[in-house]
Design an enzyme around this catalytic site. Structure first.
Site, PDB file in Angstrom:
ATOM      1  N   LYS A  74       0.832  -1.201   0.000  1.00  0.00           N
ATOM      2  CA  LYS A  74       0.000   0.000   0.000  1.00  0.00           C
ATOM      3  C   LYS A  74       0.876   1.264   0.000  1.00  0.00           C
ATOM      4  O   LYS A  74       0.634   2.191  -0.771  1.00  0.00           O
ATOM      5  CB  LYS A  74      -0.952  -0.007   1.218  1.00  0.00           C
ATOM      6  N   THR A  75       1.876   1.278   0.875  1.00  0.00           N
ATOM      7  CA  THR A  75       2.755   2.451   0.947  1.00  0.00           C
ATOM      8  C   THR A  75       3.529   2.623  -0.359  1.00  0.00           C
ATOM      9  O   THR A  75       3.668   3.743  -0.874  1.00  0.00           O
ATOM     10  CB  THR A  75       3.748   2.298   2.122  1.00  0.00           C
ATOM     11  N   ASP A 119      -1.232   6.670   6.759  1.00  0.00           N
ATOM     12  CA  ASP A 119      -1.199   5.226   6.986  1.00  0.00           C
ATOM     13  C   ASP A 119      -2.058   4.919   8.221  1.00  0.00           C
ATOM     14  O   ASP A 119      -2.218   5.781   9.085  1.00  0.00           O
ATOM     15  CB  ASP A 119       0.262   4.804   7.210  1.00  0.00           C
ATOM     16  N   THR A 168      -5.531  -1.505   7.212  1.00  0.00           N
ATOM     17  CA  THR A 168      -5.628  -2.966   7.228  1.00  0.00           C
ATOM     18  C   THR A 168      -7.018  -3.361   7.736  1.00  0.00           C
ATOM     19  O   THR A 168      -7.354  -4.533   7.764  1.00  0.00           O
ATOM     20  CB  THR A 168      -4.570  -3.563   8.178  1.00  0.00           C
ATOM     21  N   ARG A 227       6.536  -8.221   1.183  1.00  0.00           N
ATOM     22  CA  ARG A 227       7.429  -7.821   2.275  1.00  0.00           C
ATOM     23  C   ARG A 227       8.127  -9.041   2.873  1.00  0.00           C
ATOM     24  O   ARG A 227       9.313  -9.016   3.187  1.00  0.00           O
ATOM     25  CB  ARG A 227       6.626  -7.085   3.363  1.00  0.00           C
TER      26      ARG A 227
END
Ligand code: ADE
Length: 347
Positions: A74-75, A119, A168, A227
Site C-alpha cells: 500500500k505504501t 497510513d 488494514t 514484504r
C-alpha cells in the site's frame, strides 16, 4: 470546529520525516513506477486510467483509499502515485495525529496538487476524522479563534490536495469517511508466480544470484506477501554469503527457511502456536480472539492483523459469530487427527 490553541508546534508531518522516508524509499527494493510494480493487476489498471484522466483534465487525483492485509504494497503504491502525478508526498499516520490542530497544521502546509498519505487511517480519532470531512470534500477547514463569548470561527481554504488513506481494517472506518474516497482499492494476497517474479527482481537489485527452483521455494513460503518474500530473500542471501556460496541454491534456501522455522506453507512458530492452542486447548474452537490472545500472551491486535489474515486465506481458520474455529485443514497440516463431527439426529 478547531480551537486555535490546538494547532501544536510539533507537526505530525515534518519535512525531516518526509525526506527521510523518501530517501529510504528510493533506496529499497520497492518499485517506483506502475510498470515495475508486479501483481495487483486490477488495481494497477484502474489506477492507471484514473491518473491519466486526472492529468488530462489537469485536476488533482480524487482521494484514494487502499485497504488490505499488511505488507502487500500500500505504501509503495502511494509513492508510485506521487511520482506518476509529479506530486510531493507527505507521509503521516493515524496514531501520529493526536489533536485536531495537528491535522490543521499538516493540511495548511500542503501545496496545490500535493498528496497526503495517512497510513493506518482507521486509527484516527473521531474528532480528527471530522476535520477531514470538509477538508476532503470542499478543501476547507473551520478554526475557532479566541475563547468564550468573543470566540469566532474562521474558515480556511486549503490547497487542492489528494488524500491517500491506507488501512488494514476497512471495517473500522466510519462510512462518512469511506464515502469521501473516489477511488477505493482492495489489495489481494499475491499469486505465487508474482511473488517469484518479485524475488527474482529483488535478487537482481541486491546483486545476488538465485537459482530458479530456489526462487520458487522462497515464493511458496512467503505467505503471498512481497514484504515477507524480500525478508526471506535477504536471510537466504546471508546464508549464501556466510557459507561462501556464489548463488542461492534450492538446498541453501531450504536450510535458511529451516533455520527461521518457516514451513512449506510459510507458517512460522507463532502461526503454528496459534493453531496448536486452538486445537489442543480448545478442541479446535469456537474460541474468542481474546481467549487465544491470553493463552498465547500475544497481543490481540497482532494476532488479528498480522497472523490471522493469512491463516484465513489458507482456510486454516474460520471466523464465526461464536468465535474462531480451526478447520480440518489446520488439523491435517499440524499432524492432528481430524475430530469426528457431531452426528445430527435424523428426524
Ligand atoms: N517489491 C515489493 N513489492 C513489489 C511489487 N509489488 N512489485 C515489484 N517489486 C516489489
Amino acid at each position: 470546529m478547531i480551537e486555535r490553541e490546538q494547532v501544536s508546534q510539533e507537526r505530525a508531518v515534518t519535512p525531516e520525516t518526509t525526506s527521510q522516508d523518501q530517501v529510504q524509499f528510493e533506496n529499497t527494493l520497492r518499485p517506483k513506477t506502475l510498470e515495475e510494480y508486479i501483481g495487483q493487476a486490477e488495481i494497477k489498471q484502474n489506477l492507471h486510467i484514473t491518473m491519466q484522466a486526472a492529468q488530462k483534465r489537469e485536476e488533482p487525483l480524487e482521494h484514494v483509499l487502499l485497504h488490505g492485509p499488511p505488507g502487500l504494497g500500500k505504501t509503495t503504491l502511494a509513492h508510485i502515485i506521487g511520482r506518476g502525478m509529479g506530486a510531493q508526498v507527505k507521509v503521516t499516520s493515524g496514531p501520529a495525529i493526536e489533536k485536531q490542530g495537528d491535522l490543521a497544521s499538516i493540511l495548511t502546509n500542503l501545496k496545490d496538487g500535493d498528496l497526503l498519505f495517512i497510513d493506518e487511517i482507521h486509527r484516527l480519532r473521531p474528532v480528527i476524522e471530522e476535520v477531514l470531512y470538509s477538508a476532503m470534500e470542499d478543501f476547507v477547514i473551520d478554526i475557532m479563534l479566541g475563547k468564550g463569548p468573543s470566540a469566532r470561527s474562521v474558515r480556511l481554504n486549503l490547497p487542492r490536495f489528494t488524500l491517500i488513506g491506507a488501512t488494514t481494517k476497512m471495517s473500522m472506518l466510519s462510512s462518512p469517511l469511506r464515502d469521501r474516497f473516489g477511488n477505493v482499492y482492495k489489495f489481494q494476497f499475491y499469486e505465487v508466480s508474482d511473488i517469484r517474479e518479485i524475488i527474482v527482481r529483488s535478487a537482481q537489485i541486491l546483486e545476488c544470484e538465485i537459482q530458479e527452483d530456489a526462487a520458487l521455494l522462497l515464493a511458496q513460503c512467503s505467505r503471498q506477501t512481497p514484504r515477507i518474500a524480500n525478508r526471506l530473500l535477504k536471510r537466504a542471501r546471508d546464508f549464501a554469503e556466510v557459507h561462501d556460496h556464489k548463488a542461492i541454491s534450492l538446498q541453501l534456501a531450504q536450510k535458511s527457511l529451516d533455520s527461521l522455522g518457516v514451513d512449506a506453507l510459510g507458517l512460522d512458530s507463532t502461526d503454528r502456536d496459534i493453531l496448536k492452542t486452538m486445537i489442543e486447548k480448545f478442541n479446535g474452537g469456537p474460541v474468542g480472539l481474546n481467549t487465544i490472545s491470553s493463552a498465547l500472551s500475544e497481543e490481540q491486535a497482532t494476532i488479528e492483523d498480522i497472523y490471522e489474515p493469512y491463516l484465513i486465506q489458507l482456510g486454516f481458520i474460520d471466523r464465526t459469530p461464536r468465535g474462531r474455529i480451526a478447520t480440518d485443514r489446520a488439523f491435517q497440516h499440524l499432524g492432528f487427527s481430524i475430530p469426528s463431527k457431531p452426528q445430527h439426529k435424523l428426524l
